[in-house]
Design an enzyme around this catalytic site. Sequence first.
Site, mmCIF file in Angstrom:
data_model
loop_
_atom_site.group_PDB
_atom_site.id
_atom_site.type_symbol
_atom_site.label_atom_id
_atom_site.label_comp_id
_atom_site.label_asym_id
_atom_site.label_seq_id
_atom_site.Cartn_x
_atom_site.Cartn_y
_atom_site.Cartn_z
ATOM 1 N N HIS A 122 0.863 -1.193 0.000
ATOM 2 C CA HIS A 122 0.000 0.000 0.000
ATOM 3 C C HIS A 122 0.897 1.240 0.000
ATOM 4 C CE1 HIS A 122 -2.813 2.893 1.949
ATOM 5 N NE2 HIS A 122 -3.775 2.121 1.485
ATOM 6 N N ASP A 198 2.793 -5.373 7.346
ATOM 7 C CA ASP A 198 1.573 -4.585 7.269
ATOM 8 C C ASP A 198 0.419 -5.586 7.359
ATOM 9 O OD1 ASP A 198 -0.712 -3.334 6.493
ATOM 10 O OD2 ASP A 198 0.139 -2.358 4.724
ATOM 11 N N GLN A 201 -4.874 -5.901 6.415
ATOM 12 C CA GLN A 201 -5.933 -6.753 5.846
ATOM 13 C C GLN A 201 -5.972 -8.136 6.503
ATOM 14 O OE1 GLN A 201 -8.262 -5.630 4.076
ATOM 15 N NE2 GLN A 201 -7.397 -3.703 3.362
ATOM 16 N N LYS A 224 -10.592 -1.232 10.299
ATOM 17 C CA LYS A 224 -10.813 -2.327 9.347
ATOM 18 C C LYS A 224 -11.223 -3.606 10.077
ATOM 19 C CE LYS A 224 -7.386 -0.526 6.082
ATOM 20 N NZ LYS A 224 -8.141 -0.055 4.925
ATOM 21 N N CYS A 364 -4.750 2.614 -3.719
ATOM 22 C CA CYS A 364 -3.508 3.085 -3.080
ATOM 23 C C CYS A 364 -2.367 2.093 -3.301
ATOM 24 C CB CYS A 364 -3.697 3.330 -1.581
ATOM 25 S SG CYS A 364 -4.888 4.598 -1.226
HETATM 26 C C1 LIG Z 1 -2.711 -3.310 3.187
HETATM 27 C C2 LIG Z 1 -3.019 -1.937 3.689
HETATM 28 N N1 LIG Z 1 -2.064 -1.238 4.300
HETATM 29 C C3 LIG Z 1 -2.271 -0.009 4.781
HETATM 30 C C4 LIG Z 1 -3.502 0.597 4.653
HETATM 31 C C5 LIG Z 1 -3.689 1.955 5.224
HETATM 32 O O1 LIG Z 1 -4.623 1.884 6.254
HETATM 33 P P1 LIG Z 1 -5.120 3.224 6.970
HETATM 34 O O2 LIG Z 1 -5.717 4.071 5.897
HETATM 35 O O3 LIG Z 1 -6.126 2.743 7.953
HETATM 36 O O4 LIG Z 1 -3.934 3.845 7.586
HETATM 37 C C6 LIG Z 1 -4.542 -0.083 4.013
HETATM 38 C C7 LIG Z 1 -5.849 0.561 3.797
HETATM 39 O O5 LIG Z 1 -6.565 0.273 2.879
HETATM 40 C C8 LIG Z 1 -4.301 -1.389 3.532
HETATM 41 O O6 LIG Z 1 -5.261 -2.083 2.931
#
Ligand SMILES: Cc1ncc(COP(=O)(O)O)c(C=O)c1O
Length: 409
Positions: A122, A198, A201, A224, A364
């Site tokens: 991301h 990360d 998900q 999430k 993103c």
């Molecule tokens: C894999 C992953 N990493 C990071 C993020 C960023 O999350 P946040 O916007 O809650 O900081 C997301 C959000 O869609 C994501 O799916």
Amino acid sequence: MNEKALESAYRAHFPVFRVHPDLIYLDHAATSQKPLSVVEAIQNQMVSENGSPHRGAHQLSVKSTEIYEGGRQQVMAFIGGLDPREIVFTKNTTESLNLIAYSYGMTFLKPKDEIAILISSHHSNIVPWQVVSQKTGAKLVYLLVDQEGKLPETELKKINERTQIVTFPWVSNGIGTKLEPRQLIKKAHEMGAIAIIDAAQVAGHERINVIELDADFLAFSGHKMFAPQGIGVLYGKYELLDKMPPFLTGGDMIEYVTCFETTYEAVPKRFEAGTQNVSGVKGLVAAIDFIEQIGLDAIKTHEHKLTQYMMMRLKELSFITIYGPETLNDRGALVVFNVEGIHPHDVASILDDHGIAIRAGHHCTQPLMQHLGLTATCRASYSIYNSERDVDDLVKALYKVRQVFGYDD
Ligand SMILES: Cc1ncc(COP(=O)(O)O)c(C=O)c1O
């Protein structure tokens, strides 16, 4: 309980479906809907337990501190941690990853060092490292996934003695592929690098055990996994956090301040500057309770069945291209696809007219999109409040989308 009764029992936990009874919410990966127990816990905290944590001597302040520090213990247990000092509360995954990049990266990286990033990351796990790379001279090295989003063994060779950091999404929100994190962590450690997961998900979808994983850092967002927006978590090994400078500075993270110098609090408070999000922690704890009550195994089983059904139904449509792995076990709770001849934004907006919420765009993950030769895709993501009926309605609505554009399937 039979399957149908179980599905309605799951859905009944979420007040959004009382307000919008016909809503088919297939955008869980962007943000989850909230169970009543979470809403009530936050309301209760705001009405009867609200005070500033860590500050005053009055009862409400003490109560706030208890909620906040008790929450730290519960989050620690939720991810299999053993030391509450290893849990830092943040705003979200983005802030957790920025904290590592700015505090650890800026302090310890030097020119010629390498940061290995999975291309399916991301933007929140790419952009901070670009900034760190520009400032420190450390080099970004991308580990390239194949068309299914899987990491070929040969890419592991890019992790070498110059690599200081290996960072990757456990489940990619851009293509839905689930990786085996241990393989990357082991390789990172063999080369003397740290590994960052990360888990945005993954949290709330399956059990996380940071000790078994031997993760150095792990980040996720409350929103999430049924908690409110604005509360996130960074897990970090104590010996790493302890040697890192603060990320944000100000109130609550200091030991002693004079006009020209400051000594900082110990970990984790060193990383929690300013009045903290106690309502968010209360909601996060309620979300964890909710997840434990439903059971992570039950959640995983339900989502797995939905993935299987969604893949089967979408494959019946000749005008749909599905991205990501063929094998169900390599998938998270989302399916990414395109509709032939129609831009994903048009697909999403026509589906919205039919009460179906999906996500469209680059999610993103633009470097991943460029790598796969795509510009945009549609993404349907789901949780316990979804059912096979939602998938059937999605399929029916996709025919209608094609009709709007003059196709006769
Ligand atoms: C894999 C992953 N990493 C990071 C993020 C960023 O999350 P946040 O916007 O809650 O900081 C997301 C959000 O869609 C994501 O799916």
